[in-house]
Write an enzyme that holds these catalytic residues in place. Structure first.
Site, short mmCIF file in Angstrom:
data_model
loop_
_atom_site.label_atom_id
_atom_site.label_comp_id
_atom_site.label_asym_id
_atom_site.label_seq_id
_atom_site.Cartn_x
_atom_site.Cartn_y
_atom_site.Cartn_z
CG HIS A 28 -0.39 -0.13 2.52
ND1 HIS A 28 0.43 0.84 3.04
CD2 HIS A 28 -0.47 -1.09 3.48
CE1 HIS A 28 0.82 0.50 4.25
NE2 HIS A 28 0.30 -0.69 4.54
CG HIS A 31 4.07 -1.52 2.31
ND1 HIS A 31 2.78 -1.92 2.04
CD2 HIS A 31 4.38 -2.04 3.52
CE1 HIS A 31 2.35 -2.67 3.04
NE2 HIS A 31 3.30 -2.75 3.96
CB CYS A 137 -0.57 -8.49 18.90
SG CYS A 137 -1.30 -7.93 17.33
CB CYS A 140 2.58 -6.93 16.70
SG CYS A 140 1.63 -5.41 16.76
CB CYS A 162 -2.80 -5.27 19.40
SG CYS A 162 -1.48 -4.39 18.53
CG HIS A 165 -2.46 -5.11 14.50
ND1 HIS A 165 -1.20 -5.15 15.07
CD2 HIS A 165 -2.26 -5.21 13.16
CE1 HIS A 165 -0.30 -5.31 14.12
NE2 HIS A 165 -0.90 -5.34 12.96
CE LYS A 313 -2.59 3.81 12.39
NZ LYS A 313 -2.43 3.60 13.80
CE LYS A 316 2.43 -4.10 11.14
NZ LYS A 316 3.65 -4.84 11.41
ZN LIG Z 1 -0.67 -5.77 16.91
#
Ligand SMILES: [Zn+2]
Length: 538
Positions: A28, A31, A137, A140, A162, A165, A313, A316
């Site tokens: 995306h 990156h 998580c 992560c 998390c 996430h 935001k 990822k």
């Molecule tokens: Zn996470």
């Protein structure tokens, strides 16, 4: 097109890395932002005449990728192969990323070396077997500290989430192998202290310092609940923690334990570019692993911020579904490369909008830069038959341009080449473009052209030479950012026969006045920045 890397010998290469990207999904904007920044940085250093090594790649192990592959009904390797060949590598080619290598963590050149590295640490007593239970998580791939978790709401009420996430963590309990990370708190703090530029920007440095000052826990470096990873060499019921595996790519890709000449002339990285969500892995775990192994530490870990789209935001874990190609198909690849570095201060969070991109494209690229190039070429064509005249009547106005160029080169070189302040460096060059535009407006060559006297002819020749020679330097300075556009301008100025290939021009030497010889053939080349079409319907 990716440049092919030649084996470097002798002096150490300027070595820059992107994170190796997780292949659980397609790339995306975030990156692409990091990878373009690294490309501009390394292209800049190549144009300083330095040896450079630019590495990117993909992180292909771990539970998240295993689950994604399962959900798609394929093996993890087949999933990774598909993503790499159909999404990741084609995007970097599309965006003109000139990486010297592309490492995949499932390659044998990587996995063998990872096993050797970890075995070595085990033999040195840096790794021991122990038990651990804690919130984990999967997004992560990381155990969390209780204080880092959020309280769930709505569908997640009563659960701990998390913070990155916003998904519930799982309580994992495992008998694992641990790296004695806790023994490195003081050594790391001493290193941060002695090397204030090690973590950039300042906010990232402070975050890491605060975290390490609380004391580090030992790091679980193996997993036994799934098997998609590199096997622990002395205990094949375990695979190596995906982050330990991934971080080692920066060493394995440049010949660790395999090609000593290449390793010594490349490692360690001068700059690790990272998103701020993975800062701690690079600024804490990675240097501790290197210390444990007696290897040199990287020069700098530079964290970029979040890209926001309409306040949302682009991380990822929170994709808004905008692909880089959705923008390049409208604005073009070069404008895309330019825009994010121009609009957002590197290291800070920044917001992006279609409207802002359109406005900057039109005012800065098309009007300021593109029009200058086409006006100058048109006037050299009209008044001198396309043959660049000599400047024989330099005065104060020209001297101001010469000085403006020298200032722009020094500033851009310091900001882009040293400080990773891409925005500041680009602005320095565009300030010079504005100065040249102002010079033409003031000198009014179209009026001077009506003066048939020898003095009038000399003035007109001097004005047009000054403008064209300024553009020669601008083409060199913007080549790392917008290579395709710079090549068009280089061709239009007829610079190649006298000066050689654009890529061989040194940025520092571009400040030298008078390199473009009189008599060069100036042609009205392709429009650098075509008028934008209407925004496609959403
Ligand atoms: Zn996470």
């Amino acid at each position: 097109m990716a440049a092919t890397g030649s084996e470097k010998q002798g002096a150490k290469a300027y070595y820059v890395t992107t994170p190796i990207y997780y292949v659980n999904d397609a790339p995306h904007l975030g990156h692409a932002y990091t990878t373009v920044a690294g490309d501009v940085l390394t292209r800049w250093h190549r144009q300083r005449g330095e040896k450079v090594w630019y590495l990117t790649g993909t992180d292909e192990h771990g539970q998240k990728i295993m689950r994604t592959a399962e959900a798609n009904g394929v093996t993890p390797q087949a999933w990774a192969d598909k993503l790499v060949t159909e999404a990741w590598q084609p995007l970097w080619e599309h965006l003109d990323i000139a990486n010297d290598d592309f490492i995949r963590t499932t390659q044998k050149r990587h996995t063998d070396r990872v096993q050797e590295f970890v075995q070595d640490l085990y033999d040195k007593g840096e790794i021991y077997k122990g038990g651990y239970e804690g919130p984990y998580c999967v997004g992560c791939e990381e155990y969390k500290l209780p204080g880092e978790l959020l309280d769930g709401e709505g569908e997640y009420a009563g659960q701990k989430l998390c913070a990155i996430h916003k998904k519930p963590v799982e309580i994992l309990s495992e008998e694992n192998y641990f790296f004695k990370l806790s023994e490195y708190s003081e050594k790391l703090l001493a290193h941060y202290e002695a090397n204030p530029g090690f973590i950039q920007p300042e906010s990232a440095r402070n975050e890491v310092l605060n975290f390490v000052r609380q004391g580090l826990q030992d790091l679980s470096i193996s997993r036994s609940t799934f098997d998609w990873g590199v096997k622990v060499p002395w205990d094949d019921k375990h695979v190596i923690y995906v982050w330990v595996d991934a971080l080692l790519n920066y060493a394995t890709a440049v010949g660790y334990n395999e090609n000593p000449g290449k390793f010594e002339s490349t490692f360690p990285a001068d700059v690790h570019l990272v998103g701020k969500d993975i800062l701690r892995f690079h600024a804490i775990i990675w240097p501790a692993m290197l210390m444990a192994q007696g290897l040199p530490l990287p020069g700098k870990v530079a964290a970029n911020g979040w890209l926001m789209v309409g306040g949302e935001k682009m991380s990822k874990s929170n994709l808004t579904g905008i692909k880089p190609q959705d923008l390049t198909s409208h604005f073009g690849v070069d404008a895309y490369r330019w825009y994010f570095l121009r609009a957002i201060a590197f290291g800070q969070d920044g917001s992006f909008s279609w409207e802002d991109f359109s406005a900057r494209y039109t005012s800065e690229l098309a009007n300021d830069y593109g029009n200058l190039a086409s006006r100058v070429a048109a006037m050299v064509g009209k008044y001198f038959g396309g043959e660049l005249p000599a400047a024989t009547a330099d005065g104060d106005a020209e001297k101001a341009i010469h000085e403006g160029l020298a200032k722009a080169v020094a500033e851009a070189d310091r900001k882009i080449g040293e400080e990773l302040d891409f925005q500041g460096g680009i602005l320095a060059v565009f300030d010079f473009v504005k100065q040249v535009n102002g010079y033409i407006t003031e000198q009014e060559p179209w009026k001077v052209a009506k003066d048939d006297s020898p003095e009038g002819k000399a003035r007109l020749a001097t004005i047009l030479y000054t403008a064209a020679e300024s553009l020669r330097a601008v083409a060199v300075l913007l080549n790392p950012v917008m290579p395709e556009t710079s090549q068009k301008l280089w061709d239009s100025l007829g610079a190649e026969p006298a000066l050689g290939a654009l890529a061989d021009q040194k940025v520092q030497e571009s400040a030298t006045w008078g390199l473009l010889p009189a008599g060069s053939t100036v042609t009205k080349g392709a429009v650098l920045f075509p008028r934008l079409e209407e925004k496609p319907a959403a």
